[in-house]
Write a protein that holds these residues in place. Structure first.
Motif, PDB file in Angstrom:
ATOM      1  N   CYS A 135      -7.274  12.230  -7.741  1.00 19.96           N
ATOM      2  CA  CYS A 135      -7.830  11.995  -6.404  1.00 19.96           C
ATOM      3  C   CYS A 135      -7.431  13.078  -5.422  1.00 19.96           C
ATOM      4  O   CYS A 135      -8.104  13.275  -4.399  1.00 19.96           O
ATOM      5  N   TYR A 136      -6.338  13.803  -5.714  1.00 20.23           N
ATOM      6  CA  TYR A 136      -5.873  14.814  -4.768  1.00 20.23           C
ATOM      7  C   TYR A 136      -6.765  16.057  -4.738  1.00 20.23           C
ATOM      8  O   TYR A 136      -6.560  16.943  -3.910  1.00 20.23           O
ATOM      9  N   HIS A 137      -7.767  16.121  -5.603  1.00 20.58           N
ATOM     10  CA  HIS A 137      -8.792  17.144  -5.430  1.00 20.58           C
ATOM     11  C   HIS A 137      -9.605  16.879  -4.169  1.00 20.58           C
ATOM     12  O   HIS A 137     -10.153  17.800  -3.572  1.00 20.58           O
ATOM     13  N   PHE A 138      -9.703  15.616  -3.774  1.00 19.66           N
ATOM     14  CA  PHE A 138     -10.605  15.205  -2.714  1.00 19.66           C
ATOM     15  C   PHE A 138      -9.911  14.829  -1.411  1.00 19.66           C
ATOM     16  O   PHE A 138     -10.520  14.911  -0.349  1.00 19.66           O
ATOM     17  N   THR A 139      -8.681  14.386  -1.496  1.00 20.37           N
ATOM     18  CA  THR A 139      -8.010  13.855  -0.319  1.00 20.37           C
ATOM     19  C   THR A 139      -6.539  14.213  -0.306  1.00 20.37           C
ATOM     20  O   THR A 139      -5.960  14.531  -1.356  1.00 20.37           O
ATOM     21  N   ASP A 140      -5.938  14.150   0.863  1.00 22.60           N
ATOM     22  CA  ASP A 140      -4.483  14.293   0.985  1.00 22.60           C
ATOM     23  C   ASP A 140      -3.813  12.943   1.200  1.00 22.60           C
ATOM     24  O   ASP A 140      -2.591  12.831   1.056  1.00 22.60           O
ATOM     25  N   VAL A 141      -4.617  11.935   1.574  1.00 23.07           N
ATOM     26  CA  VAL A 141      -4.049  10.641   1.950  1.00 23.07           C
ATOM     27  C   VAL A 141      -4.825   9.501   1.275  1.00 23.07           C
ATOM     28  O   VAL A 141      -5.630   8.813   1.916  1.00 23.07           O
ATOM     29  N   PRO A 142      -4.618   9.286  -0.012  1.00 27.51           N
ATOM     30  CA  PRO A 142      -5.273   8.158  -0.674  1.00 27.51           C
ATOM     31  C   PRO A 142      -4.654   6.836  -0.236  1.00 27.51           C
ATOM     32  O   PRO A 142      -3.479   6.780   0.150  1.00 27.51           O
ATOM     33  N   SER A 143      -5.446   5.778  -0.279  1.00 30.62           N
ATOM     34  CA  SER A 143      -4.941   4.450   0.071  1.00 30.62           C
ATOM     35  C   SER A 143      -5.660   3.421  -0.788  1.00 30.62           C
ATOM     36  O   SER A 143      -6.686   3.704  -1.406  1.00 30.62           O
ATOM     37  N   PHE A 144      -5.104   2.218  -0.803  1.00 36.07           N
ATOM     38  CA  PHE A 144      -5.771   1.148  -1.551  1.00 36.07           C
ATOM     39  C   PHE A 144      -5.273  -0.210  -1.088  1.00 36.07           C
ATOM     40  O   PHE A 144      -4.191  -0.343  -0.502  1.00 36.07           O
ATOM     41  N   ILE A 145      -6.110  -1.203  -1.349  1.00 37.11           N
ATOM     42  CA  ILE A 145      -5.749  -2.601  -1.175  1.00 37.11           C
ATOM     43  C   ILE A 145      -5.855  -3.263  -2.540  1.00 37.11           C
ATOM     44  O   ILE A 145      -6.832  -3.051  -3.273  1.00 37.11           O
ATOM     45  N   SER A 146      -4.853  -4.064  -2.872  1.00 38.91           N
ATOM     46  CA  SER A 146      -4.868  -4.802  -4.130  1.00 38.91           C
ATOM     47  C   SER A 146      -4.155  -6.129  -3.922  1.00 38.91           C
ATOM     48  O   SER A 146      -3.008  -6.146  -3.464  1.00 38.91           O
ATOM     49  N   GLY A 147      -4.839  -7.225  -4.241  1.00 36.66           N
ATOM     50  CA  GLY A 147      -4.223  -8.530  -4.022  1.00 36.66           C
ATOM     51  C   GLY A 147      -3.900  -8.738  -2.558  1.00 36.66           C
ATOM     52  O   GLY A 147      -4.774  -8.670  -1.687  1.00 36.66           O
ATOM     53  N   ASP A 148      -2.627  -8.942  -2.257  1.00 33.20           N
ATOM     54  CA  ASP A 148      -2.175  -9.159  -0.879  1.00 33.20           C
ATOM     55  C   ASP A 148      -1.556  -7.917  -0.254  1.00 33.20           C
ATOM     56  O   ASP A 148      -0.992  -8.000   0.846  1.00 33.20           O
ATOM     57  N   SER A 149      -1.641  -6.778  -0.931  1.00 37.49           N
ATOM     58  CA  SER A 149      -0.923  -5.576  -0.474  1.00 37.49           C
ATOM     59  C   SER A 149      -1.866  -4.430  -0.147  1.00 37.49           C
ATOM     60  O   SER A 149      -2.956  -4.306  -0.714  1.00 37.49           O
ATOM     61  N   PHE A 150      -1.420  -3.579   0.769  1.00 39.54           N
ATOM     62  CA  PHE A 150      -2.066  -2.295   0.986  1.00 39.54           C
ATOM     63  C   PHE A 150      -1.022  -1.204   0.783  1.00 39.54           C
ATOM     64  O   PHE A 150       0.191  -1.433   0.895  1.00 39.54           O
ATOM     65  N   ALA A 151      -1.496   0.000   0.478  1.00 37.95           N
ATOM     66  CA  ALA A 151      -0.602   1.145   0.342  1.00 37.95           C
ATOM     67  C   ALA A 151      -1.332   2.403   0.781  1.00 37.95           C
ATOM     68  O   ALA A 151      -2.534   2.555   0.544  1.00 37.95           O
ATOM     69  N   PHE A 152      -0.600   3.287   1.452  1.00 34.42           N
ATOM     70  CA  PHE A 152      -1.108   4.592   1.876  1.00 34.42           C
ATOM     71  C   PHE A 152      -0.112   5.638   1.387  1.00 34.42           C
ATOM     72  O   PHE A 152       1.103   5.475   1.571  1.00 34.42           O
ATOM     73  N   LEU A 153      -0.611   6.709   0.794  1.00 33.52           N
ATOM     74  CA  LEU A 153       0.243   7.771   0.263  1.00 33.52           C
ATOM     75  C   LEU A 153       0.021   9.062   1.042  1.00 33.52           C
ATOM     76  O   LEU A 153      -1.111   9.407   1.377  1.00 33.52           O
ATOM     77  N   ASP A 154       1.092   9.781   1.286  1.00 34.93           N
ATOM     78  CA  ASP A 154       1.043  11.034   2.046  1.00 34.93           C
ATOM     79  C   ASP A 154       2.065  12.010   1.464  1.00 34.93           C
ATOM     80  O   ASP A 154       3.160  12.160   2.000  1.00 34.93           O
ATOM     81  N   PRO A 155       1.735  12.671   0.351  1.00 36.40           N
ATOM     82  CA  PRO A 155       2.703  13.557  -0.307  1.00 36.40           C
ATOM     83  C   PRO A 155       3.286  14.634   0.589  1.00 36.40           C
ATOM     84  O   PRO A 155       4.414  15.071   0.380  1.00 36.40           O
ATOM     85  N   GLN A 156       2.528  15.074   1.583  1.00 34.48           N
ATOM     86  CA  GLN A 156       3.007  16.134   2.465  1.00 34.48           C
ATOM     87  C   GLN A 156       3.918  15.617   3.579  1.00 34.48           C
ATOM     88  O   GLN A 156       4.494  16.415   4.310  1.00 34.48           O
TER      89      GLN A 156
END
Length: 228
Positions: A135-156
């Motif tokens: 996914c990092y070909h397309f974005t720097d900040v992937p995120s997702f919702i699953s079940g009752d949780s959300f997550a945002f990633l920011d490697p930089q």
């Protein structure tokens, strides 16, 4: 609302040691080395054309029976975000859905950049489940919702001031959530209403608008559609 720190750092030390053979104690603290490692791993292992195959394989690994991709050309409000820097990522995005929910081991596996969490399960396909990093070909900040949780990633550590955050989605509607606009892009997709547990996983990959330390690649929605 409180958040749990969450990001792809758990196996960074051992991964860098094995790949570039430098002082891994220093690399662990260095965003420059971390971003360079991201570039190295996905250019070697995951060409951008592989993203939908990799996410499909991971969905199959999770036991999903439904999988689809949405190319979302919308732009969303920016008034109530986790950080002002996140305004850059409220535009067009790739949305990838499957109807399997993350287990706790899946959250842990996603943090392991090179190793993944599937080495001991011979029923799993894919390359140790680390195809997510395509996914990092397309974005720097992937995120997702699953079940009752959300997550945002920011490697930089550029937009969230840390490598990622994880929290619980609101369960009384989105209007009372202090960072409402951050979750608006997910609302209404595959039944996400922020009033009940989401029976699946929805990834959001907002498209990069300019080159970054992670990648120089820039994709428009038209370019993404050509890959489908």
């Amino acid at each position: 609302m409180s958040f749990q720190s969450y990001g792809q750092n758990e196996t960074l030390i051992s991964s860098i040691r094995n790949i570039i053979k430098v002082d891994f104690h220093l690399c662990f603290k260095s965003a420059f080395f971390f971003n360079g490692f991201i570039k190295l791993i996905f250019y070697q292992d995951y060409p951008f054309e592989s993203i939908f195959k990799e996410f499909l394989q991971n969905a199959d690994d999770a036991g999903a029976t439904r999988y689809h991709v949405i190319v979302d050309a919308r732009s969303h409000p920016t008034d109530s975000l986790f950080y002002d820097e996140m305004k850059a990522w409220q535009g067009p995005a790739i949305l990838i859905f499957n109807n399997a929910k993350f287990k706790e081991t899946d959250f842990e596996s996603l943090m392991q950049i090179r190793v993944g969490g599937k080495q001991g399960d011979d029923t799993k396909i894919g390359k140790h489940g680390i195809g997510f990093n395509s996914c990092y070909h397309f974005t720097d900040v992937p995120s997702f919702i699953s079940g009752d949780s959300f997550a945002f990633l920011d490697p930089q550590e550029k937009y969230l001031s840390q490598r990622g955050i994880r929290g619980l989605i609101p369960n009384n509607g989105i209007d009372g959530f202090s960072n409402k606009d951050q979750l608006v892009p997910f609302e209404g997709i595959e039944g996400i209403d922020f009033r009940s547990t989401f029976e699946g996983t929805l990834f959001r990959l907002p498209l990069r608008k300019e080159s970054s330390d992670i990648s120089d690649s820039i994709f428009t929605t038209d370019k993404v559609l050509e890959l489908l």
